[in-house]
Write an enzyme that holds these catalytic residues in place. Structure first.
Site, PDB file in Angstrom:
ATOM      1  N   HIS A   1       7.920   0.090 -14.482  1.00 30.47           N
ATOM      2  CA  HIS A   1       7.930   0.878 -15.910  1.00 30.47           C
ATOM      3  C   HIS A   1       9.279   1.640 -15.633  1.00 30.47           C
ATOM      4  O   HIS A   1      10.191   1.160 -15.626  1.00 30.47           O
ATOM      5  CB  HIS A   1       6.651   1.785 -16.087  1.00 30.47           C
ATOM      6  CG  HIS A   1       6.276   2.360 -17.236  1.00 30.47           C
ATOM      7  ND1 HIS A   1       6.950   2.222 -18.265  1.00 30.47           N
ATOM      8  CD2 HIS A   1       5.434   3.297 -17.565  1.00 30.47           C
ATOM      9  CE1 HIS A   1       6.452   2.850 -19.265  1.00 30.47           C
ATOM     10  NE2 HIS A   1       5.575   3.377 -18.997  1.00 30.47           N
TER      11      HIS A   1
ATOM     12  N   HIS B   1      10.249  -7.790 -20.177  1.00 31.66           N
ATOM     13  CA  HIS B   1       9.591  -6.902 -20.793  1.00 31.66           C
ATOM     14  C   HIS B   1       8.128  -7.383 -21.031  1.00 31.66           C
ATOM     15  O   HIS B   1       8.052  -8.739 -21.528  1.00 31.66           O
ATOM     16  CB  HIS B   1      10.283  -6.360 -21.968  1.00 31.66           C
ATOM     17  CG  HIS B   1       9.562  -5.193 -22.288  1.00 31.66           C
ATOM     18  ND1 HIS B   1       8.461  -5.206 -23.325  1.00 31.66           N
ATOM     19  CD2 HIS B   1       9.965  -3.829 -22.005  1.00 31.66           C
ATOM     20  CE1 HIS B   1       8.281  -3.842 -23.282  1.00 31.66           C
ATOM     21  NE2 HIS B   1       9.065  -3.033 -22.713  1.00 31.66           N
TER      22      HIS B   1
ATOM     23  N   ASP C   1      16.315  -0.423 -19.769  1.00 33.22           N
ATOM     24  CA  ASP C   1      16.472   0.342 -18.505  1.00 33.22           C
ATOM     25  C   ASP C   1      17.740  -0.228 -18.028  1.00 33.22           C
ATOM     26  O   ASP C   1      18.221   0.547 -16.878  1.00 33.22           O
ATOM     27  CB  ASP C   1      15.445   0.140 -17.517  1.00 33.22           C
ATOM     28  CG  ASP C   1      14.244   1.139 -17.868  1.00 33.22           C
ATOM     29  OD1 ASP C   1      14.672   1.902 -18.433  1.00 33.22           O
ATOM     30  OD2 ASP C   1      13.008   0.448 -17.871  1.00 33.22           O
TER      31      ASP C   1
END
Ligand code: ACO
Length: 406
Positions: A242, A283, A341
């Site tokens: 995460h 994802h 990210d």
């Protein structure tokens, strides 16, 4: 049934029936009006507004207002909101003692879990979850104090004096000021870097029912106070699958070391007997490009150009990795694109933020999403979150006395 693809099982629990859905691949836990995602089309809307437009035209505090209140603020509402946030940027002086209890080399996320939870011991006047005024004040406090606490965690790890917030600066500038300035040297904050920081905050502000937001809702559903709920969200965010992914991206780039080693790591990522995954790729919801990653890549290019960084080996490695992964059939077939990210890690590194602070910055940005969902849940009828399980253990059996056990 409430739609062609949606089955509403409210009421079925009384009959003892339940769905078995590990990982919540197809279970909606709540209704929400805050954020809409179409993962196949790569669409992300906050209160109806596309993330690309918010990243381009809005700013973090305005986006906070939108997420919390459902509408963009008027000029007057925005000025008042910003002023209320500024009013709450300082933390109780005694909170500093908490930091001293941590080892200097403590991970800043460990400090965040502890210190944010500890806010509930300081702000007794905003703990009544059934009081709308208390809920509002705790929301403002959390959004305002997160940058201060995050920067304090960093300064503590550096052994430098903690910096007080400066309310003449905007939200992102103030954060960079508390991170990088010292009482001996107050340098002006680069507007380009402050804008990039603000954009990172906007892009991470909310993402519907991800692991950490669901955790906040679950904790909140038991009646826990808002500071405890956000601390729970911070804990859930920390994992590398995460929010911890941005830090893991840079650690992975370090491990890869140089462009010659990329093939070896790509092969590891494809090997089903190897737990290694290419950090910053893939994802759960987006099976197309993550729209946030597209904006983040553009911001990344702007920041690198502003800083004149063209030959950083780690950044070159990241760009090459991206190229290879985007053309490799394994990644293409599975729709594994670079996620938000991947690029945020590169920008944060370029700004000079240490890797261990990456997930803290994610937590800071996501606080508004968590608190918006918590408030939304408490403002309408809700039940304590209590998932069922599929029991796979022993049938009933009789207790065996100690002397008879083999
Ligand atoms: N590298 C290599 N293979 C991958 C990766 C990856 N990063 N991500 C997924 N896969 C593969 C899986 O092994 C699986 O392959 P298979 O079908 O042959 O078994 C397939 O792609 C589907 O992946 P799942 O694991 O089923 O996808 P899931 O939705 O459960 O996981 C997740 C999503 C956790 C994000 C995963 O892609 C991952 O671990 N990525 C790396 C960590 C990361 O970047 N996390 C940040 C997410 S974004 C965020 O939190 C803001």
């Amino acid at each position: 049934t409430v739609g062609p693809d949606v089955v509403d099982v409210r009421g079925l629990t009384a009959t003892g029936r339940f769905t078995f859905d590990p990982g919540f691949m197809s279970t909606a836990s709540c209704e929400s009006k805050i954020t809409y995602i179409d993962g196949d089309a790569g669409i992300l809307l906050h209160r109806g507004y596309p993330i690309e437009q918010l990243a381009e035209k809005s700013d973090y505090l305005e986006t906070c207002y939108l997420l919390l209140n459902g509408e963009l603020p008027t000029a007057e509402q925005k000025a008042k909101f910003v002023s209320v946030i500024k009013n709450h940027t300082m933390v109780h002086e005694q909170l500093k003692s908490f930091f001293n209890g941590f080892r200097r080399d403590a991970h800043p996320m460990a400090i965040m879990c502890g210190v944010v939870g500890a806010l509930s011991a300081f702000y007794h006047d905003s703990l009544d979850i059934n009081n709308a005024q208390h809920r509002e004040v705790s929301a403002m406090r959390l959004i305002a104090k997160m940058p201060t606490i995050a920067a304090m965690a960093y300064k503590y790890s550096m052994g430098q004096p903690m910096m007080y917030p400066r309310n003449d600066l905007n939200y992102a500038e103030n954060f960079l000021h508390m991170m990088f300035n010292t009482p001996c040297e107050i340098k002006p904050i680069s507007p380009v870097l402050a804008k990039a920081m603000d954009r990172i905050f906007v892009l991470h502000a909310d993402h519907e029912q991800n692991a950490s937001t669901s955790t906040v809702r679950l904790a909140g559903s038991s009646g826990a106070n808002p500071f405890a709920c956000i601390a729970a969200g911070i804990a859930a965010l920390w994992g590398p699958a995460h929010g911890g992914a941005n830090e893991a991206v840079l650690t992975m780039l370090d491990e890869i070391g140089s462009v010659e080693n990329i093939d070896k790591f790509i092969a590891k990522a494809k090997d089903k007997n190897d737990p290694f995954k290419l950090m910053g790729f893939g994802h759960r919801v987006y099976k197309n490009r993550d729209p946030r990653a597209t904006v983040m890549k553009k911001t990344c290019d702007e920041v690198l150009s502003e800083l004149g960084i063209t030959n950083d080996p780690q950044l070159q490695l990241a760009m090459r990795l991206e190229e290879i992964a985007l053309t490799d059939p394994y990644f293409k077939e599975r729709n594994l694109y670079p996620n938000v990210d991947f690029y945020s890690g590169i920008i944060l590194k370029a700004i000079g933020i240490p890797t261990s602070m990456f997930t803290v910055i994610f937590a800071l940005s996501r606080t508004v999403g968590w608190i918006s969902h918590w408030k939304e849940m408490l403002s309408s009828p809700y039940k304590i979150g209590r998932p069922r399980q599929l029991y796979t253990g022993y049938d009933k059996r009789d207790y065996v006395k100690l002397e008879d056990r083999k």
